[in-house]
Scaffold this active site. Sequence first.
Site, mmCIF file in Angstrom:
data_model
loop_
_atom_site.group_PDB
_atom_site.id
_atom_site.type_symbol
_atom_site.label_atom_id
_atom_site.label_comp_id
_atom_site.label_asym_id
_atom_site.label_seq_id
_atom_site.Cartn_x
_atom_site.Cartn_y
_atom_site.Cartn_z
ATOM 1 C CB SER A 126 -0.930 0.069 1.114
ATOM 2 O OG SER A 126 -1.829 1.451 1.266
ATOM 3 C CE1 TYR A 169 -4.299 -2.180 4.639
ATOM 4 C CE2 TYR A 169 -3.390 0.098 4.000
ATOM 5 C CZ TYR A 169 -4.019 -1.105 3.745
ATOM 6 O OH TYR A 169 -3.867 -1.568 2.265
ATOM 7 C CE LYS A 193 -1.907 -4.541 2.771
ATOM 8 N NZ LYS A 193 -2.104 -5.644 2.261
#
Length: 319
Positions: free
Chosen positions: A117, A141, A145
């Site tokens: 991402s 998040y 990643k």
Amino acid sequence: MTWMVTGGAGYIGSHVVRAFGQVGIPAVVLDDLSSGHREFVPEEVPFVQGSILDTDLVTAALREHGVTGVVHLAGFKYAGVSVQRPLHTYEQNVTGTAHLLEAMQSAGVTRMVFSSSAAVYGTPDVDLVTEDTATAPESPYGESKLIGEWLLRDQARATELHHTSLRYFNVVGSGTPELADTSPHNLFPLVLDALAEGRTPRINGDDYATPDGTCVRDYVHVADLATSHVAAARALSEGRELQRVYNLGSGDGVSVREIMTAMAQGTGIAFEPEVAPRRPGDPDRIVASGEAAARDLDWVMRHTLTEMVTSAWQARQAR
């Protein structure tokens, strides 16, 4: 040569599965259906319902279907929610990836394309993000990643794993009307749901340091994205060495105000968006270069903003 697509019943994953089918590469889907849809998987594609956290299940599936590589898209993908659910995010994205790598090692599978991402960059202080831009994630998040990328790097040092990670931001549109983005957090479905239900879409902040005052972001069509995932898988299968990471970026961002204008034109529904306060932590602009991916992974922006909107609207109406 068979590739497993984890999260293959989801919005992006189902497009990747179809992209494999278009070039004649067999695929098998692993998905726990926590956010995916069984009907998104073509009938002829083998489907295994289960979690990447279940190492024994994944190992058995890899062996049963003769899998030679994995496109890893399964995970918890809501950056904002991850702030409230950090432990869940790390379990799904970090622990899950570790279990998947363990299963791959047990089954002798040595190739992975990882869905990373642009959230790994946080709020960059450059106009155009490249693969050399410093990583500074600002949510669990984004951190999860980045850790996933580290796991692949370290496993490759210890084993015969060949891998690459693809970083991207806002994925929109639809390659076929039966595959819609059903996320409760993404801009396109939020706007389209509002229009379909007779509500007025909202812009969060119009006082940013951008030409029209609204945030500027990368928006890329999901079918273009899927094509490059398959190109990465083919390159690894053919023994070509790839960079550790690639940005799938537009190189030229679009503002939220421009998205709203395109929405009105693409749906035929005239509206003036409401302006709400800024959301905490939203940077003015994040746009990534896709030059390296264009060179190595057949990365091309084949769809215009209008086509992104109209295809997403057709999929929304077909639900």
